[in-house]
Each structure stands twice: as structure tokens, then as C-alpha cells.
Scaffold this motif. Structure first.
Motif, PDB file in Angstrom:
ATOM      1  N   LYS A  51       0.848  -1.195   0.000  1.00 29.60           N
ATOM      2  CA  LYS A  51       0.000   0.000   0.000  1.00 29.60           C
ATOM      3  C   LYS A  51       0.882   1.242   0.000  1.00 29.60           C
ATOM      4  CE  LYS A  51      -3.909  -1.971   2.491  1.00 29.60           C
ATOM      5  NZ  LYS A  51      -4.880  -1.710   3.549  1.00 29.60           N
ATOM      6  N   VAL A  52       0.389   2.283  -0.663  1.00 32.30           N
ATOM      7  CA  VAL A  52       1.095   3.568  -0.688  1.00 32.30           C
ATOM      8  C   VAL A  52       0.087   4.646  -0.337  1.00 32.30           C
ATOM      9  CG1 VAL A  52       2.345   5.218  -2.126  1.00 32.30           C
ATOM     10  CG2 VAL A  52       2.684   2.768  -2.486  1.00 32.30           C
ATOM     11  N   CYS A  53       0.456   5.509   0.602  1.00 29.45           N
ATOM     12  CA  CYS A  53      -0.439   6.600   0.974  1.00 29.45           C
ATOM     13  C   CYS A  53      -0.268   7.736  -0.037  1.00 29.45           C
ATOM     14  CB  CYS A  53      -0.092   7.071   2.385  1.00 29.45           C
ATOM     15  SG  CYS A  53      -0.935   8.578   2.843  1.00 29.45           S
ATOM     16  N   VAL A  54      -1.392   8.154  -0.628  1.00 33.63           N
ATOM     17  CA  VAL A  54      -1.328   9.185  -1.671  1.00 33.63           C
ATOM     18  C   VAL A  54      -1.865  10.533  -1.181  1.00 33.63           C
ATOM     19  CG1 VAL A  54      -1.464   7.531  -3.570  1.00 33.63           C
ATOM     20  CG2 VAL A  54      -3.577   8.481  -2.641  1.00 33.63           C
ATOM     21  N   ALA A  55      -2.638  10.507  -0.080  1.00 33.68           N
ATOM     22  CA  ALA A  55      -3.232  11.734   0.460  1.00 33.68           C
ATOM     23  C   ALA A  55      -3.746  11.412   1.860  1.00 33.68           C
ATOM     24  CB  ALA A  55      -4.383  12.205  -0.428  1.00 33.68           C
ATOM     25  N   GLU A  92      -3.472   3.654  -2.119  1.00 34.34           N
ATOM     26  CA  GLU A  92      -3.694   2.868  -3.328  1.00 34.34           C
ATOM     27  C   GLU A  92      -2.905   1.577  -3.146  1.00 34.34           C
ATOM     28  OE1 GLU A  92      -2.377   5.483  -6.556  1.00 34.34           O
ATOM     29  OE2 GLU A  92      -0.405   4.539  -6.502  1.00 34.34           O
ATOM     30  N   GLU A  93      -3.391   0.518  -3.781  1.00 40.01           N
ATOM     31  CA  GLU A  93      -2.772  -0.788  -3.571  1.00 40.01           C
ATOM     32  C   GLU A  93      -2.026  -1.247  -4.806  1.00 40.01           C
ATOM     33  OE1 GLU A  93      -5.353  -3.717  -1.949  1.00 40.01           O
ATOM     34  OE2 GLU A  93      -5.894  -2.456  -0.230  1.00 40.01           O
ATOM     35  N   ASP A 126       7.269  -1.219 -11.340  1.00 37.30           N
ATOM     36  CA  ASP A 126       6.071  -0.369 -11.357  1.00 37.30           C
ATOM     37  C   ASP A 126       5.923   0.388 -10.030  1.00 37.30           C
ATOM     38  OD1 ASP A 126       5.592  -1.357 -13.855  1.00 37.30           O
ATOM     39  OD2 ASP A 126       3.996  -2.754 -13.244  1.00 37.30           O
ATOM     40  N   TYR A 127       6.242  -0.308  -8.943  1.00 34.03           N
ATOM     41  CA  TYR A 127       6.130   0.312  -7.613  1.00 34.03           C
ATOM     42  C   TYR A 127       7.057   1.544  -7.544  1.00 34.03           C
ATOM     43  CZ  TYR A 127       6.302   0.589  -2.441  1.00 34.03           C
ATOM     44  OH  TYR A 127       6.234   1.009  -1.133  1.00 34.03           O
ATOM     45  N   ILE A 128       8.299   1.372  -7.970  1.00 34.81           N
ATOM     46  CA  ILE A 128       9.271   2.485  -7.943  1.00 34.81           C
ATOM     47  C   ILE A 128       8.804   3.617  -8.867  1.00 34.81           C
ATOM     48  CG2 ILE A 128      11.650   3.120  -8.600  1.00 34.81           C
ATOM     49  CD1 ILE A 128      11.497   1.676  -5.889  1.00 34.81           C
ATOM     50  N   ALA A 129       8.326   3.254 -10.046  1.00 35.88           N
ATOM     51  CA  ALA A 129       7.860   4.285 -10.998  1.00 35.88           C
ATOM     52  C   ALA A 129       6.698   5.083 -10.397  1.00 35.88           C
ATOM     53  CB  ALA A 129       7.441   3.628 -12.311  1.00 35.88           C
TER      54      ALA A 129
END
Ligand code: GDP
Ligand code: IMO
Ligand code: MG
Length: 424
Positions: free
Chosen positions: A341-345, A372-373, A396-399
Motif C-alpha cells: 500500500k502507498v499513501c497518496v493523500a 492505493e494498492e 512499477d512500484y518504484i515508478a
């Protein structure tokens, strides 16, 4: 010539020491500009692990000039211990220089750090108990002792006696703590000063002259953006300016000297000590990351709190430091997780979505991360030599991190060793 800064973008321990060590192979000078022995920077080379507190991470290269600037707070006993330990491992200190303006951490600063933390009770900051805050307090109150004083016994005796007597009164009468033997401390510290005297030199002049001579300079940030006294999660911060701008005031050089600023982040987030942490994982995934990443404090051994990558934080770091590029370390640690998971906001309690890190704890209160997952990867990437060897999902994760942080990712760490870095 070039002059670059390496800065932490999260709450510290992002692997700055490793990045400095790697870049230092091409540098003539490495400079520490702020903080003290609250820092713990790990360098792994040829199977040997070095944990550096105050000594710049360029020390493993014998020809690199290693400088400790005016903005640093120096614990003389601790640095001598570090010098002795590393000397026994064959490291040379012929190229170490310490600015006469650097403030000295005295035993009363360490005592007061502990006593004020105890007094705060469950509102404690979770400091490293190294006396950092109390030493910077004296510096800004204009009553501190500096390295120049330490190496001049007559000056030191007088200044340290009046400072020590006042602190003893505070320790005993305000906090009810044990009285310190001021005379004993003074004589002990004069001994340290005599051993350290040979390292004294004007770091501002040395850095400026090195730049004029076309040398390559690296500034080694300690702590990190979210621990900055102004732009971090105040009051759960340290007492210095770990930001890129702190490098100029902490060394005594102008901002026009700087060519580039590297921000170091982990592929997830960690924090030691107390304070807000929006993407914190207090579950099995958090434990998995902690155990796989060896997330235990370099200085205090405390388990580090762990959580997902937070692009709100790193974007804040991109802005307040003016980062030229990012280094993402410890991507290898995330292997084996089904989902990343990545926090976007952040979502505020009233439902509004914010993308800029709030300036106050009150503004952060009740904010929920918006995630977003991404699919995870199971492959061991610690032996990869190029970005092309990564599984597509890791690429893709790094990009995606690059896009969210609005800053190019130049290097990716896949293990603790010097050699385990992929240039992108
Ligand atoms: P610093 O304070 O920013 O220099 O970082 P620390 O040394 O306190 O913590 C970083 C830890 O992660 C150390 O144990 C490093 O050896 C380790 N490390 C750094 N980069 C990587 C990486 O890419 N992968 C793994 N697995 N470990 C890393
Ligand atoms: P490096 O350079 C992680 C944290 C402490 C505490 C707060 C205040 O290794 O990344 P202090 O003793 O400075 O008054 O403590 O700051 N802290 C760090 N956390 N890495 C560090 O340094 C840190 N230096 C201080 O844990 O929460
Ligand atoms: Mg550290």
C-alpha cells in the motif's frame, strides 16, 4: 567539482550512512553539519559493519577529509570512544577536523534530557537521552560551551564551573535529581579536550577552500525532515535543522555552493520515539517489515515503528529541502508481501482530502491515510545488479513512487552492503 547534500526524508534511519559511503568513494570531503550522537549511521563494507554516531561516513576512505561543522553538538567522551573503537579496526583519523564553534554536550545536558523526559511522563518525546535538546537550548540561550573552550583549560574551567553550578541547582532543586561532581567533571573533560585538540580547525574555511580548489564535497545529513525543529512533527522532533538549509548554517557556507540534494527514503516508513505516524502498521504486516528489515534502533536498540510508504511526507521533503533526486532504500525488505500500500493523500475527519503535510499536530489529528494498492513481489532482489533484473511489479512500484513524490528516483537500495545499490 561538485557539492551534494544527502538528507533523510522521513523520520530518520533511511540508510543515509550507506548512501554517503557509496557517494564518498567519489568525494574528497564529507561534512556533518548538525545533530550529534543521536544519529546512528550504518555502513556495511566487505562483510564488516560500522555504526557511526558522529564521525562522518566518509571515514572508511583514508584520503577523504572528514569534517564536523559548527552546527553539530559534540559529546567528547562519546566521540573519543568512537575514535578508539574504529582505530582498533584500522581506521585512520588523520583527516578528521572539528570546528571550534561546535557546542559541547556535558553530563548535565544528558542528566537534564533524562529528567525532563521523566517529568513529561506519558507525554515524553522519546529522545535518545544523549543530551541533544538541552545542549541546543544552552547554545540558543548563549550560555553554551564550545569546542574551542574545551581545548583551552583555563577558559573551560571558568565557563564550565559557572554553567555546571547553575545546572546542578536545576537538577537538584527543580527536578530533585542527584547532584553532579562539577570539579570532577571539569577535570575529566579537560582530559578529553587535550586528546581532541589536534582535530580543531575552521570547517567553514576548509569547506570553502576545498570548493574553490575544485574538490568534490558531500554533506551528510543526520536525523531527517520530519524530525526538523520547524518542519517536522513538533514537538516530537529533534532540536536541530536536518533540512538541506541546515547544512549551510551548520557548516558556514552559502547555498550557491550546493549543486544537488539527494533525499533518502525507505520503500516503507519507520519511526523511533513518539509522535504521529499516519501510515503506521500495528499488525502482523508491521511486524513482518520490522523483522525482515531489522528495524531496531542503531543507538538505543528500540524496536522501530513501521508503516507503509507515505508520499505526502516525502513530497513535503521534496519541497522543504528542494530535492534534486531520491534514493529509495530497502526495497528488498518488502519481498514476500502480497500487497503493497502507498499513501497518496490524507482524509480529514470532515471528509476533505489533503495532499500537503499539515503544519501542526492539531491539523494532523484524525487524518486517515488514503491508500492505493499495488501487487507485491516474492522474488529476492538483493542480488540484482540492474533495474532491468527487478520483477515488473517492483519496477512499477518504484515508478509510481517517483510520480507521487514528484522527484526522480536515481538509486534503489536492495541490501545493506555498499555494493547493493542500483543506479537508475
Ligand atoms: P541512517 O541513520 O539513515 O544512516 O540509517 P541506519 O543505519 O540507522 O538504518 C538503516 C539500516 O538499514 C541499517 O541497518 C543499514 O545497514 C540498512 N540498510 C540500508 N540500506 C538498505 C537496503 O537497501 N536494504 C536493506 N535490507 N538494508 C539496508
Ligand atoms: P539518524 O541520523 C531516528 C529521534 C528520537 C526522538 C527524537 C528526539 O540515525 O537518522 P533527540 O535525542 O534527538 O532529542 O530525540 O528524534 N531521533 C532519531 N530517530 N534516527 C535518528 O538519526 C534520530 N535522531 C533523533 O528517537 O524521537
Ligand atoms: Mg540511523
Amino acid at each position: 567539482m561538485s557539492a551534494n547534500i544527502v538528507i533523510g526524508t522521513q523520520w530518520g534511519d533511511e540508510g543515509k550512512g550507506k548512501v554517503i559511503d557509496i557517494l564518498a568513494s567519489r568525494a574528497d570531503v564529507v561534512v556533518r553539519a548538525q545533530g550529534g550522537n543521536n544519529a546512528g549511521h550504518t555502513v556495511v563494507s566487505g562483510g564488516e559493519t560500522y555504526k557511526l554516531h558522529l564521525i562522518p561516513s566518509g571515514i572508511l576512505y583514508k584520503d577523504t577529509l572528514c569534517l564536523i561543522g559548527a552546527g553539530v553538538v559534540l559529546d567528547p567522551k562519546d566521540i573519543l570512544g568512537e575514535i578508539d573503537d574504529l582505530s582498533a579496526r584500522g581506521i585512520s583519523f588523520d583527516n578528521l577536523k572539528i570546528d571550534p564553534r561546535a557546542h559541547i554536550i556535558m553530563p548535565w545536558h544528558i542528566a537534564l534530557d533524562g529528567l525532563s523526559e521523566k517529568f513529561r511522563g506519558n507525554k515524553d518525546i522519546g529522545t535518545t537521552h544523549r543530551g541533544i535538546g538541552p545542549t541546543y537550548m544552552d547554545k540558543y540561550e548563549r550560555s553554551g560551551l564550545r569546542f574551542y573552550d574545551l581545548v583551552h583549560p583555563e577558559i573551560f574551567r571558568e565557563k564550565a564551573r559557572s554553567a555546571g553550578e547553575l545546572k546542578n541547582a536545576v537538577i537538584t532543586k527543580v527536578f530533585g535529581g542527584a547532584s553532579l561532581d562539577i570539579d570532577g567533571i571539569i577535570e575529566e573533560y579537560i582530559g578529553y579536550g587535550q586528546r581532541l585538540a589536534k582535530y580543531m580547525d575552521d570547517v567553514s574555511v576548509l569547506t570553502y577552500e576545498a570548493a574553490k580548489a575544485g574538490k568534490t564535497i558531500l554533506f551528510e545529513g543526520a536525523q531527517a525532515t520530519l524530525l526538523d525543529i520547524d518542519f517536522g512533527t513538533y514537538p516530537y522532533v529533534t532540536s536541530s535543522h536536518p533540512l538541506s538549509a541546515g547544512v549551510c548554517t551548520g557548516t558556514g557556507v552559502g547555498p550557491m555552493l550546493i549543486d544537488g540534494i539527494y533525499g533518502v527514503a525507505k520503500a516503507y516508513t519507520t519511526r523511533v520515539g513518539k509522535g504521529p505516524f499516519p501510515t503506521e502498521l500495528e499488525d502482523e504486516t508491521g511486524d513482518y517489515i520490522r523483522n525482515r528489515g531489522g528495524e531496531f534502533g542503531t543507538i538505543t536498540g528500540r524496536p522501530r515503528r513501521t508503516g507503509w510508504f507515505d508520499s505526502v511526507i516525502v513530497r513535503h521533503a521534496v519541497r522543504v529541502n528542494g530535492l534534486s533526486c531520491l534514493v529509495i532504500n530497502k526495497l528488498d525488505t518488502l519481498a514476500g508481501l502480497d500487497t503493497l500500500k502507498v499513501c497518496v493523500a490524507y482524509k480529514r475527519p470532515d471528509g476533505t482530502i489533503i495532499k500537503d503535510f499539515p503544519p501542526t499536530l492539531e491539523g494532523l489529528e484524525g487524518c486517515e491515510p488514503v491508500y492505493e494498492e499495488h501487487p507485491g513481489f516474492s522474488d529476492d532482489i538483493s542480488g540484482a545488479h540492474s533495474f532491468d533484473e527487478f520483477p515488473q511489479v517492483a519496477k512499477d512500484y518504484i515508478a509510481r513512487l517517483e510520480e507521487l513524490c514528484e522527484c526522480p528516483i536515481k538509486m534503489v537500495g536492495v541490501g545493506p552492503d555498499r555494493s547493493q545499490i542500483i543506479e537508475r
